[in-house]
Write an enzyme that holds these catalytic residues in place. Structure first.
Site, short mmCIF file in Angstrom:
data_model
loop_
_atom_site.label_atom_id
_atom_site.label_comp_id
_atom_site.label_asym_id
_atom_site.label_seq_id
_atom_site.Cartn_x
_atom_site.Cartn_y
_atom_site.Cartn_z
N ASP A 1 -15.82 -31.36 28.39
CA ASP A 1 -16.21 -32.04 29.62
C ASP A 1 -17.57 -31.50 30.04
O ASP A 1 -18.02 -30.45 29.57
CB ASP A 1 -15.16 -31.80 30.73
CG ASP A 1 -15.24 -32.83 31.83
OD1 ASP A 1 -14.38 -33.72 31.90
OD2 ASP A 1 -16.21 -32.78 32.64
N ILE B 1 -7.71 -39.28 33.50
CA ILE B 1 -7.00 -39.81 32.34
C ILE B 1 -6.93 -38.75 31.23
O ILE B 1 -5.87 -38.51 30.66
CB ILE B 1 -7.67 -41.10 31.83
CG1 ILE B 1 -7.58 -42.18 32.91
CG2 ILE B 1 -7.02 -41.58 30.53
CD1 ILE B 1 -8.39 -43.44 32.62
N ASP C 1 -10.08 -50.65 23.19
CA ASP C 1 -9.62 -51.52 24.28
C ASP C 1 -10.80 -52.10 25.06
O ASP C 1 -10.63 -53.00 25.87
CB ASP C 1 -8.73 -50.68 25.22
CG ASP C 1 -8.10 -51.49 26.35
OD1 ASP C 1 -7.54 -52.57 26.06
OD2 ASP C 1 -8.18 -51.06 27.51
N HIS D 1 -8.98 -55.01 26.87
CA HIS D 1 -9.26 -54.24 28.09
C HIS D 1 -8.05 -54.25 29.03
O HIS D 1 -8.16 -54.60 30.21
CB HIS D 1 -10.50 -54.77 28.81
CG HIS D 1 -11.12 -53.75 29.72
ND1 HIS D 1 -12.48 -53.68 29.97
CD2 HIS D 1 -10.58 -52.74 30.45
CE1 HIS D 1 -12.72 -52.69 30.81
NE2 HIS D 1 -11.58 -52.11 31.12
N ILE D 2 -6.92 -53.83 28.48
CA ILE D 2 -5.69 -53.82 29.30
C ILE D 2 -5.14 -52.38 29.43
O ILE D 2 -3.97 -52.21 29.77
CB ILE D 2 -4.60 -54.75 28.71
CG1 ILE D 2 -4.47 -54.66 27.19
CG2 ILE D 2 -4.86 -56.19 29.08
CD1 ILE D 2 -3.79 -53.48 26.67
N GLY D 3 -5.99 -51.41 29.15
CA GLY D 3 -5.54 -50.01 29.20
C GLY D 3 -4.84 -49.67 30.50
O GLY D 3 -3.84 -48.96 30.53
N GLY D 4 -5.36 -50.19 31.61
CA GLY D 4 -4.79 -49.84 32.91
C GLY D 4 -3.94 -50.95 33.49
O GLY D 4 -3.53 -50.88 34.64
N GLU E 1 -17.56 -58.30 26.49
CA GLU E 1 -16.18 -58.75 26.72
C GLU E 1 -16.21 -60.13 27.36
O GLU E 1 -17.05 -60.39 28.23
CB GLU E 1 -15.45 -57.77 27.65
CG GLU E 1 -15.34 -56.38 27.05
CD GLU E 1 -14.58 -55.39 27.95
OE1 GLU E 1 -14.15 -55.78 29.05
OE2 GLU E 1 -14.43 -54.24 27.52
P1 NAI Z 1 -12.68 -39.39 35.79
O1 NAI Z 1 -13.92 -39.55 36.58
O2 NAI Z 1 -11.48 -38.84 36.44
O3 NAI Z 1 -12.98 -38.49 34.49
C1 NAI Z 1 -14.12 -38.64 33.71
C2 NAI Z 1 -14.45 -37.26 33.17
O4 NAI Z 1 -15.54 -37.40 32.26
C3 NAI Z 1 -14.90 -36.27 34.25
O5 NAI Z 1 -14.14 -35.09 34.15
C4 NAI Z 1 -16.37 -36.03 33.93
O6 NAI Z 1 -16.79 -34.72 34.25
C5 NAI Z 1 -16.38 -36.26 32.43
N1 NAI Z 1 -17.70 -36.58 31.90
C6 NAI Z 1 -18.66 -37.36 32.44
N2 NAI Z 1 -19.74 -37.38 31.62
C7 NAI Z 1 -19.44 -36.60 30.56
C8 NAI Z 1 -20.14 -36.22 29.39
N3 NAI Z 1 -21.39 -36.66 29.17
N4 NAI Z 1 -19.53 -35.40 28.52
C9 NAI Z 1 -18.27 -34.95 28.76
N5 NAI Z 1 -17.56 -35.25 29.84
C10 NAI Z 1 -18.15 -36.08 30.74
O7 NAI Z 1 -12.40 -40.83 35.16
P2 NAI Z 1 -11.01 -41.37 34.63
O8 NAI Z 1 -10.26 -42.02 35.73
O9 NAI Z 1 -10.35 -40.33 33.82
O10 NAI Z 1 -11.53 -42.57 33.68
C11 NAI Z 1 -12.19 -42.28 32.44
C12 NAI Z 1 -12.74 -43.56 31.85
O11 NAI Z 1 -11.69 -44.49 31.61
C13 NAI Z 1 -13.74 -44.29 32.74
O12 NAI Z 1 -14.80 -44.78 31.93
C14 NAI Z 1 -12.99 -45.47 33.22
O13 NAI Z 1 -13.83 -46.53 33.54
C15 NAI Z 1 -12.10 -45.78 32.00
N6 NAI Z 1 -10.94 -46.59 32.34
C16 NAI Z 1 -10.57 -47.58 31.46
C17 NAI Z 1 -9.48 -48.39 31.76
C18 NAI Z 1 -9.05 -49.45 30.81
O14 NAI Z 1 -8.46 -50.46 31.25
N7 NAI Z 1 -9.29 -49.31 29.54
C19 NAI Z 1 -8.73 -48.25 33.02
C20 NAI Z 1 -9.15 -47.10 33.80
C21 NAI Z 1 -10.23 -46.34 33.48
#
Ligand code: NAI
Length: 407
Positions: free
Chosen positions: A178, A159, A261, A289-292, A266
């Site tokens: 990151d 994301i 979000d 919580h509708i981001g996705g 929740e």
């Molecule tokens: P991803 O796994 O592709 O990326 C997460 C990134 O965070 C990775 O590059 C990782 O190295 C980095 N990371 C982990 N711990 C870290 C730290 N302490 N400091 C800095 N970077 C760190 O995950 P993705 O798909 O990008 O999702 C990100 C977040 O979004 C997740 O928490 C996911 O659950 C949330 N999400 C929320 C949604 C919503 O409806 N609001 C829908 C989809 C995802």
């Protein structure tokens, strides 16, 4: 043991997107049975008994009882991100890989975040609230373009990096932090310390998972380091931000607004009431919580998870399984049989299996083995005629959990 009883039967629950049906047929024919919603226990237990693959979302709990009621079940797919509704270990021990679709909604979250940046920097939430109350807030005060502003992204994964591209396209200066080195997109630049990002960003946005390191990472101290008049966005996980500290910073005017979000608490169902210290602010965008949650994301998730099931059914690929050793053997070559075997991860199994193949007159042309915890998974491509009872023979080898013959 699993004799290839073609076509396979898939049971899809919880109104999965229609695109899943076609993706299930990517590598061969699968008969699809759909039940609306998440069925009651008794109906579920009866239905899984006739399924070789099961597709669910988050409301169907697949525990040991369900797995035991499904002797022919070969794989489960969660058409969502989370998989804790499934007894992952129990499934692995029964030789059943579990798949999910973690990236189908990446774009949807990135788009909502970009939209929130624009809305916050224009002061739209406050103006929307005012106009509904008959107040004509025609003012330029506090309204800015996003072009030329600095966006700080915490977590440059799927994301975060997608958002980076969108924000750069809108003329923002993108910086990110990151855990590990990440290839920057466009002109985005990495910083190594969170504090640096906090201090430089006009908008700080979080895209990290909830881990021991990230929980509470945006606390009162971190917020105090943020640039005065900046904005905070949390579209990732509710426990990353200290909500009371955020409310204090909004009260004092240190932060000019926020978009949130995800929340520490929740509602589990639409009938439960939502409450948060953030509801009293007119410069905060709150979403449930509708981001996705978009139609496109549902379609992408449907295609992704169903495609993984199809590859597993017809090629034996466990690539991207969440509970299983990952083997990606590719297509089955003409004239070969493919033996797949989930087994107890203990010494000697491979030797016993290879002996059985040799005794049956088969020649192993290629073989892949991976293990994960207590489970091993072997895919062997075999040349030569095999006796009709070959699958019975290998499935009685000590330690074999589930064997299949494909091709
Ligand atoms: P991803 O796994 O592709 O990326 C997460 C990134 O965070 C990775 O590059 C990782 O190295 C980095 N990371 C982990 N711990 C870290 C730290 N302490 N400091 C800095 N970077 C760190 O995950 P993705 O798909 O990008 O999702 C990100 C977040 O979004 C997740 O928490 C996911 O659950 C949330 N999400 C929320 C949604 C919503 O409806 N609001 C829908 C989809 C995802």
């Amino acid at each position: 043991m699993s004799a290839a009883r073609l076509p396979y039967g898939a049971l899809l629950l919880e109104d999965l997107h229609a695109d899943a049906d076609a993706a299930l047929q990517a590598y061969g024919q699968v008969d699809v049975e759909r039940l609306p919603g998440s069925p009651e226990r008794a109906e579920l237990l009866a239905a899984v008994g006739r399924a070789e693959v099961l597709g669910i979302r988050s409301r169907t709990h697949v525990n040991g009882e369900v797995l035991d009621a499904a002797p022919d079940l070969l794989a489960v797919a969660c058409f969502c991100i989370g998989t804790n509704q499934v007894d992952l270990e129990g499934a692995a021990q029964r030789g059943v890989p579990v798949f999910n679709a973690p990236f189908g909604n990446t774009r949807s979250v990135a788009e909502l975040t970009l939209a929130s940046i624009v809305m916050l920097m224009r002061g739209i939430p406050r103006k929307m609230q005012a106009i509904r109350q008959g107040v004509w807030m025609k003012s330029v005060a506090g309204a800015s373009e996003v072009r030329g502003k600095t966006l700080g992204i915490v977590g440059y994964g799927n994301i975060g990096s997608q958002l980076s591209v969108l924000a750069s396209g809108h003329g923002m200066h993108v910086f990110y932090m990151d855990l590990g080195p990440k290839l920057p997109h466009g002109n985005a630049r990495a910083v190594t310390r969170l504090d640096e990002l906090l201090e430089m960003s006009d908008v700080l946005t979080l895209h990290v998972p909830s881990t021991a390191r990230t929980r509470g990472m945006i606390d009162a101290r971190a917020i105090a380091r943020m640039k005065p008049g900046s904005f905070l966005i949390n579209h990732a996980r509710g426990d990353l931000v200290d909500i009371d500290a955020l409310a204090s910073a909004l009260d004092s005017g240190h932060l000019a607004g926020a978009a949130v979000d995800v929340f520490p608490d929740e509602p589990k169902t639409p009938s439960e009431t939502f409450s948060s210290p953030l509801t009293r602010f007119d410069n905060v965008i709150l979403t449930p919580h509708i981001g996705g949650s978009t139609i496109e994301a549902q379609s992408a998730i449907g295609r992704d998870a169903a495609h993984k099931l199809s590859r597993y059914l017809f090629e034996g690929s466990t690539s991207h399984a969440v509970n299983f050793p990952e083997v990606d053997p590719g297509p089955i070559a003409e004239g070969r049989h493919r033996l797949t075997c989930a087994h107890v991860n203990a010494p000697g199994f491979l030797m016993r299996l290879n002996d059985a193949v040799a005794q049956a007159g088969g020649n192993i042309a290629s073989q892949k083995l991976e293990t994960k915890g207590e489970v091993g998974y072997i895919v062997a491509d075999i040349e030569g005629e095999l006796p009709p009872n070959f699958l019975d023979q290998v499935s009685t080898i000590a330690g074999a959990v589930r064997t299949r013959l494909l091709g």
